[in-house]
Scaffold this motif. Sequence first.
Motif, PDB file in Angstrom:
ATOM      1  N   GLY A 249       0.626  -1.013  -0.003  1.00 13.30           N
ATOM      2  CA  GLY A 249       0.100   0.176   0.202  1.00 13.30           C
ATOM      3  C   GLY A 249       0.827   1.218   0.055  1.00 13.30           C
ATOM      4  N   GLY A 250       0.433   2.136   1.122  1.00 10.15           N
ATOM      5  CA  GLY A 250       1.178   3.361   0.937  1.00 10.15           C
ATOM      6  C   GLY A 250       2.546   3.458   1.660  1.00 10.15           C
ATOM      7  N   LYS A 251       2.774   2.024   2.249  1.00 14.37           N
ATOM      8  CA  LYS A 251       4.217   1.905   3.009  1.00 14.37           C
ATOM      9  C   LYS A 251       4.627   2.931   4.043  1.00 14.37           C
ATOM     10  CE  LYS A 251       6.204  -0.631  -1.124  1.00 14.37           C
ATOM     11  NZ  LYS A 251       7.162  -0.529  -1.994  1.00 14.37           N
ATOM     12  N   GLN A 252       3.543   3.475   4.432  1.00 17.19           N
ATOM     13  CA  GLN A 252       3.616   4.432   5.761  1.00 17.19           C
ATOM     14  C   GLN A 252       4.662   5.541   5.244  1.00 17.19           C
ATOM     15  OE1 GLN A 252       1.257   3.279   7.854  1.00 17.19           O
ATOM     16  NE2 GLN A 252       1.211   1.495   6.485  1.00 17.19           N
ATOM     17  N   SER A 253       4.520   6.067   4.173  1.00 15.86           N
ATOM     18  CA  SER A 253       5.520   7.155   3.898  1.00 15.86           C
ATOM     19  C   SER A 253       4.866   8.512   3.855  1.00 15.86           C
ATOM     20  CB  SER A 253       5.975   6.974   2.522  1.00 15.86           C
ATOM     21  OG  SER A 253       4.713   7.236   1.371  1.00 15.86           O
ATOM     22  N   THR A 254       4.126   8.643   4.521  1.00 19.75           N
ATOM     23  CA  THR A 254       3.483  10.002   4.851  1.00 19.75           C
ATOM     24  C   THR A 254       2.713   9.896   6.368  1.00 19.75           C
ATOM     25  OG1 THR A 254       1.229   9.975   4.122  1.00 19.75           O
ATOM     26  CG2 THR A 254       3.029  10.403   2.591  1.00 19.75           C
ATOM     27  N   THR A 255       2.677  10.961   6.979  1.00 21.21           N
ATOM     28  CA  THR A 255       2.000  10.993   8.071  1.00 21.21           C
ATOM     29  C   THR A 255       0.825  10.797   8.123  1.00 21.21           C
ATOM     30  OG1 THR A 255       1.933  13.456   8.289  1.00 21.21           O
ATOM     31  CG2 THR A 255       3.812  12.749   9.423  1.00 21.21           C
ATOM     32  N   ASN A 256       0.064  11.004   7.229  1.00 22.67           N
ATOM     33  CA  ASN A 256      -1.341  10.689   7.067  1.00 22.67           C
ATOM     34  C   ASN A 256      -1.572   9.288   6.917  1.00 22.67           C
ATOM     35  OD1 ASN A 256      -4.357  11.495   6.244  1.00 22.67           O
ATOM     36  ND2 ASN A 256      -3.741  10.502   4.396  1.00 22.67           N
TER      37      ASN A 256
ATOM     38  N   THR B 164      10.640  12.729   5.719  1.00 20.96           N
ATOM     39  CA  THR B 164      11.418  12.711   6.908  1.00 20.96           C
ATOM     40  C   THR B 164      10.281  13.062   8.234  1.00 20.96           C
ATOM     41  OG1 THR B 164      13.060  14.117   5.923  1.00 20.96           O
ATOM     42  CG2 THR B 164      13.048  14.438   8.257  1.00 20.96           C
ATOM     43  N   MET B 165       9.077  13.786   8.031  1.00 22.34           N
ATOM     44  CA  MET B 165       8.031  13.847   9.237  1.00 22.34           C
ATOM     45  C   MET B 165       7.595  12.331   9.450  1.00 22.34           C
ATOM     46  SD  MET B 165       6.287  17.489   8.709  1.00 22.34           S
ATOM     47  CE  MET B 165       6.225  17.523   7.165  1.00 22.34           C
ATOM     48  N   ALA B 166       7.287  11.633   8.241  1.00 28.45           N
ATOM     49  CA  ALA B 166       6.477  10.252   8.564  1.00 28.45           C
ATOM     50  C   ALA B 166       7.622   9.289   9.364  1.00 28.45           C
ATOM     51  CB  ALA B 166       6.273   9.405   7.414  1.00 28.45           C
ATOM     52  N   PHE B 167       9.008   9.437   8.932  1.00 29.71           N
ATOM     53  CA  PHE B 167      10.458   8.872   9.656  1.00 29.71           C
ATOM     54  C   PHE B 167      10.160   9.092  11.103  1.00 29.71           C
ATOM     55  CE2 PHE B 167      14.636   8.460  11.343  1.00 29.71           C
ATOM     56  CZ  PHE B 167      14.592   7.169  11.285  1.00 29.71           C
ATOM     57  N   THR B 168      10.025  10.602  11.452  1.00 25.68           N
ATOM     58  CA  THR B 168       9.906  10.977  12.706  1.00 25.68           C
ATOM     59  C   THR B 168       8.980  10.356  13.524  1.00 25.68           C
ATOM     60  OG1 THR B 168      10.952  13.189  12.102  1.00 25.68           O
ATOM     61  CG2 THR B 168      10.096  13.101  14.291  1.00 25.68           C
ATOM     62  N   ALA B 169       7.683  10.083  13.018  1.00 29.14           N
ATOM     63  CA  ALA B 169       6.509   9.892  13.678  1.00 29.14           C
ATOM     64  C   ALA B 169       6.853   8.058  14.276  1.00 29.14           C
ATOM     65  CB  ALA B 169       5.400   9.715  12.823  1.00 29.14           C
ATOM     66  N   LYS B 170       7.424   7.542  13.148  1.00 31.64           N
ATOM     67  CA  LYS B 170       7.764   6.110  13.597  1.00 31.64           C
ATOM     68  C   LYS B 170       8.819   6.021  14.730  1.00 31.64           C
ATOM     69  CE  LYS B 170       7.262   4.715   8.720  1.00 31.64           C
ATOM     70  NZ  LYS B 170       7.749   4.013   7.554  1.00 31.64           N
TER      71      LYS B 170
END
Length: 608
Positions: free
Chosen positions: A56-63, A381-387
């Motif tokens: 799917g989206g591979k969790q690449s965005t914060t949304n 980068t923000m998605a990585f920060t959320a992880k």
Amino acid sequence: MLLNRILKGKNERNQGCTFCLEMGSEKAVLSAADYILFILMLLVSAGIGLYFKFSGGKQSTTNEFLLAGKNMPILPVAFSIMASFISAVSVIGIPAEVYMFGIYVVYYYVSYPIGAVIASYVCLPVFFKSGECTVYEMLYMAVALYAPALALSAVTNMSIWTSVISVGVVCTFYCTLGGMKAVLWTDLFQAMLMFIGIFAIIIKGFSDIGFSEVFRIGYEEDRIAIPTLSPSLTERYTVWNLLIQGSIFSLMNFGANQIQIQRLLTLKNISRSRMALYLSIPLNVFFYILVCVAGLVIYAHFYKCDPLTAPNKPISAADQLLPFYIIKVLGGLSGLPGLCICGVFGAMLSTVSSGLNSLSAVTMQDLVRPLLESRGYSEKTMAFTAKALTLFYGVLCILMTVLANVFGNLNQAATTVWAMCGGPVLAIFLLGMLTTRTNEKGALIGLVLGLCTTGWITFGTLASGVRPKILPLSSENCQANSTLFSQISSSTLNSTLMAMLPETSTLSTTSVPQINTETPYIFPLYRISYMWYATLGLLVGVTVGYISSIIISRITGEYPDVSEEFLSPILSQFYGNKKGLKRKELEMPGQEEAEHLTNVSSIHNSTV
């Protein structure tokens, strides 16, 4: 303890008790099949996280990571709401509550739909209109992770830290990799385990004891009763505190709780969100009824030989009753105890994973994201920060479990923690959504005083040593060693048992001799039933917050300008109609003048 050391190692069969089992003080050893099922449960949960990491989206965005791309189906969201709402604390704590105090908690859920429906029309539209994904969150997960592990370790050879670390690591793993999609789909899987486990307990109990016999024993022993209409605030359960607390509790969860609101926002529109919420209501109520029935089954099994007051004292706290029953009654069926334990751990996983994802959302969206956006960082980068934040909170949750043993009864502990924080926070949300005069400073004053009030009563009650009065327990059919007990004085025996059973304030006269002691003075507020904590926090927060806002506005001369998107549709529609009438009155003269000018122009052109 003296009695525990004397009786350690003895494992004698009870005689003359139809439903009693051998109750030794040794811990049961889980079979290989039980461990295999436990490991499979963890592997499936971790596998779901891996799947959504690479699909799917591979969790690449914060949304995508925090809200699952807002395209989730209704069914997994509904089951996720149920699974995250029901923690392992409830699965273990409610049967103990029924065993010790009766089935009163089942009436609590009669009013549960009321708060949910109110929240769906008053609060949910505001969150959809504002487009935000954060509400608030509290550090409740340590209790949900530690307490069930403690109860299981007391009756099995599975250590506390084996439970805590394995569940904590796997939970952190799939939350960090798979994001909200992994959390929602694992919740569906874990909800199935919860239903299977509780059904196994109930079916086995009915098979051994008899369907009608379970309810006959419960009725005759006062475990099945109707709450009173007493206006007393100190009585543990009444019609009033059950109905009011049930409504407020569900309103808190669906109107001001980050965990549930974030799930409802994973659907693409408010109508689908309401459908998921309404579908979760019967799932929640049905499961809680099953858990209460499980409490009746456990009581019917042990009612003539209570393991809490038996001479050989196989368990020392009421919250160990369900794990003890699973091991002793289902232990002869290979793999069945493991399946039931998987249900308990499934509830634990769903609660902790929900909290991890929610804490990450709050920290990321409200604190970190504005900073990163101001510096021009990319969405990736923000998605990585959320992880990274999810990983951090997972480790923190595991470390905080060492602080989670300050409360006693699990069900009361869970409700108290929610009420202590949730009541005042709900007050602030209602002030913001239903009033136009509340300002930031006034709301903050209401929040602080509400939290201080509920915190003062909660911790003051704990410090004062107030213990609720339990229903009678009997060990009259348990086999006792008369030689041993002839060597121990009645006072020593009574004090030892009381020390080992911190949840009880009175025991039946048939099981333990009573000692006449003077009742120490206890501050009146510390005697209030824990079922009133949320109501008190809500009232203080709303009253103080609103009055403080009015006073501050009059002193400063500044009045809040509230945007319509932050008002509940109920209020915004009312104010919208008033504003519309005023606007129409103001605009009519201008419209009439324009029409007059048009007519004059037409006449002039015709003349020309």
